[in-house]
Design a protein around this motif. Structure first.
Motif, PDB file in Angstrom:
ATOM      1  N   VAL A  94       5.807   9.045  -9.643  1.00  0.00           N
ATOM      2  CA  VAL A  94       6.710  10.205  -9.781  1.00  0.00           C
ATOM      3  C   VAL A  94       7.607  10.387  -8.563  1.00  0.00           C
ATOM      4  CG1 VAL A  94       5.185  11.411 -11.351  1.00  0.00           C
ATOM      5  CG2 VAL A  94       4.910  11.767  -8.874  1.00  0.00           C
ATOM      6  N   TRP A  95       7.237   9.828  -7.390  1.00  0.00           N
ATOM      7  CA  TRP A  95       8.039  10.072  -6.194  1.00  0.00           C
ATOM      8  C   TRP A  95       9.230   9.133  -6.053  1.00  0.00           C
ATOM      9  CZ3 TRP A  95       2.735   8.733  -5.474  1.00  0.00           C
ATOM     10  CH2 TRP A  95       2.501   7.382  -5.208  1.00  0.00           C
ATOM     11  N   VAL A  96       9.351   8.135  -6.911  1.00  0.00           N
ATOM     12  CA  VAL A  96      10.460   7.197  -6.799  1.00  0.00           C
ATOM     13  C   VAL A  96      11.758   7.900  -7.181  1.00  0.00           C
ATOM     14  CG1 VAL A  96      11.476   5.080  -7.713  1.00  0.00           C
ATOM     15  CG2 VAL A  96       9.044   5.159  -7.174  1.00  0.00           C
ATOM     16  N   ARG A  97      12.769   7.740  -6.346  1.00  0.00           N
ATOM     17  CA  ARG A  97      14.065   8.379  -6.578  1.00  0.00           C
ATOM     18  C   ARG A  97      15.136   7.312  -6.838  1.00  0.00           C
ATOM     19  NH1 ARG A  97      11.164  11.924  -7.297  1.00  0.00           N
ATOM     20  NH2 ARG A  97      10.991  13.935  -6.236  1.00  0.00           N
ATOM     21  N   ARG A 156      -3.919   8.481  -6.566  1.00  0.00           N
ATOM     22  CA  ARG A 156      -4.280   8.406  -7.993  1.00  0.00           C
ATOM     23  C   ARG A 156      -3.037   8.176  -8.837  1.00  0.00           C
ATOM     24  NH1 ARG A 156      -8.080  12.377  -6.515  1.00  0.00           N
ATOM     25  NH2 ARG A 156      -6.691  14.085  -7.128  1.00  0.00           N
ATOM     26  N   GLU A 157      -1.959   8.880  -8.511  1.00  0.00           N
ATOM     27  CA  GLU A 157      -0.704   8.691  -9.236  1.00  0.00           C
ATOM     28  C   GLU A 157      -0.162   7.282  -8.996  1.00  0.00           C
ATOM     29  OE1 GLU A 157       3.095   8.791 -11.046  1.00  0.00           O
ATOM     30  OE2 GLU A 157       1.165   9.723 -11.485  1.00  0.00           O
ATOM     31  N   GLY A 158      -0.203   6.821  -7.744  1.00  0.00           N
ATOM     32  CA  GLY A 158       0.328   5.500  -7.428  1.00  0.00           C
ATOM     33  C   GLY A 158      -0.427   4.395  -8.145  1.00  0.00           C
ATOM     34  N   GLU A 210       0.807  -1.224   0.000  1.00  0.00           N
ATOM     35  CA  GLU A 210       0.000   0.000   0.000  1.00  0.00           C
ATOM     36  C   GLU A 210       0.840   1.274   0.000  1.00  0.00           C
ATOM     37  OE1 GLU A 210      -2.726  -3.102   1.892  1.00  0.00           O
ATOM     38  OE2 GLU A 210      -0.584  -2.650   1.811  1.00  0.00           O
ATOM     39  N   SER A 211       1.910   1.310   0.810  1.00  0.00           N
ATOM     40  CA  SER A 211       2.692   2.545   0.896  1.00  0.00           C
ATOM     41  C   SER A 211       3.308   2.926  -0.444  1.00  0.00           C
ATOM     42  CB  SER A 211       3.789   2.409   1.957  1.00  0.00           C
ATOM     43  OG  SER A 211       4.751   1.439   1.566  1.00  0.00           O
ATOM     44  N   ARG A 212       3.524   1.951  -1.310  1.00  0.00           N
ATOM     45  CA  ARG A 212       4.091   2.225  -2.633  1.00  0.00           C
ATOM     46  C   ARG A 212       3.057   2.798  -3.598  1.00  0.00           C
ATOM     47  NH1 ARG A 212       8.536  -2.563  -3.793  1.00  0.00           N
ATOM     48  NH2 ARG A 212       9.503  -2.502  -1.705  1.00  0.00           N
ATOM     49  N   LEU A 213       1.779   2.735  -3.204  1.00  0.00           N
ATOM     50  CA  LEU A 213       0.698   3.260  -4.037  1.00  0.00           C
ATOM     51  C   LEU A 213       0.126   4.571  -3.485  1.00  0.00           C
ATOM     52  CD1 LEU A 213      -1.297  -0.038  -4.711  1.00  0.00           C
ATOM     53  CD2 LEU A 213       0.395   1.048  -6.191  1.00  0.00           C
ATOM     54  N   GLY A 214       0.729   5.099  -2.433  1.00  0.00           N
ATOM     55  CA  GLY A 214       0.181   6.300  -1.807  1.00  0.00           C
ATOM     56  C   GLY A 214      -0.944   5.989  -0.848  1.00  0.00           C
ATOM     57  N   LEU A 215      -1.013   4.729  -0.398  1.00  0.00           N
ATOM     58  CA  LEU A 215      -2.084   4.284   0.506  1.00  0.00           C
ATOM     59  C   LEU A 215      -1.468   3.799   1.811  1.00  0.00           C
ATOM     60  CD1 LEU A 215      -4.045   2.265  -2.213  1.00  0.00           C
ATOM     61  CD2 LEU A 215      -4.650   4.526  -1.326  1.00  0.00           C
ATOM     62  N   ALA A 216      -2.260   3.145   2.631  1.00  0.00           N
ATOM     63  CA  ALA A 216      -1.790   2.547   3.876  1.00  0.00           C
ATOM     64  C   ALA A 216      -2.646   1.325   4.168  1.00  0.00           C
ATOM     65  CB  ALA A 216      -1.881   3.548   5.029  1.00  0.00           C
TER      66      ALA A 216
END
Length: 244
Positions: free
Chosen positions: A241-244, A228-230, A122-128
């Motif tokens: 977009v947040w992956v570095r 939504r982005e995740g 979940e954390s990788r999708l912007g969720l929990a």
């Protein structure tokens, strides 16, 4: 065509998640059909216990992002399993992801084979892992939860057993399952129901106390721009977009 296949053998009802097209993801339809099947098992005096199994290489891929269930329906499904007056045993020999871990953790006993792998993504999708915490946190070692909730790392059946997510990690899932089912068949229906009630009482109180707030928190996260982005990135098979 039903998404839940049902079979019976010597007092054990096996409910098999049979939605290979989406890796047994938790769609609105699958959740509804599984709840109906559990209700039928509860009402059937010939059923001593329930095995929750799966077709294919995935036990459950988590929420179906294209046809998700109502959050209250999914929470209701987990509560149905916990409150069922008959033991529910998960038979896992494949991948379990995100919400699938909440479904697994709702079961009283879980036997996992060598092909099993687990991840809270979940954390990788912007969720929990919000609503599934109702079943996960009472089972899983808190230190391990702190790691896997945050990182989304995959872990195997042996690690799942070490942290309390599964009961038995077996080389052969059928051999691991056999003594469990034998024990359940030797127990009386009244003994099983009363014993399960003792084990699950605290979890059911947690549902009553926290479910509403966790459903609201989950809905808020799902509606966010980051989620939504995740989810879009996941469906498009690219990094968000947040992956570095």
């Amino acid at each position: 065509m039903t998404l839940i296949a049902t079979s019976r053998e010597r007092g054990i009802a096996t409910l098999t998640l049979d939605s290979p097209a989406n890796r047994n993801a938790l769609s609105a339809r699958l959740v509804a059909e599984l709840r109906d099947s559990l209700t039928a098992c509860a009402a059937d005096d010939t059923v001593r216990a329930v095995v929750l199994a799966h077709t294919g290489s995935t036990f459950c891929a988590g929420a179906d992002l294209k046809a998700p269930p109502d959050p209250e329906a999914f929470v209701g499904l987990m509560r149905d399993i916990v409150a069922l007056p008959k033991p529910v045993v998960a038979r896992v020999d494949g991948h379990v992801r995100a919400g699938g871990l909440g479904l697994l953790a709702a079961c009283d006993i879980a036997v996992a084979g060598e092909a099993s792998s687990f991840a809270l993504t979940e954390s990788r999708l912007g969720l929990a892992p919000a609503v599934i915490s109702l079943t996960l946190l009472p089972r899983v070692d808190r230190t391990a939860a702190g790691r896997y909730y945050l990182t989304g790392e995959r872990f195997d059946a042996a690690e799942a057993a070490r942290i309390g997510l599964v009961t038995v990690a077996a080389e052969d899932v059928e051999k691991g399952l056999a003594p469990v089912l034998d024990g359940l068949r030797r127990a009386s229906p009244q003994g099983l129901a009363a014993s399960k009630e003792l084990v699950t009482a605290t979890v059911l109180r947690s549902f009553d106390q926290y479910a509403e707030d966790l459903i609201a928190r989950s809905a808020e996260l799902f509606a966010s721009e980051e989620a939504r982005e995740g989810m879009t990135a996941f469906l498009e098979r690219r990094d968000p977009v947040w992956v570095r």
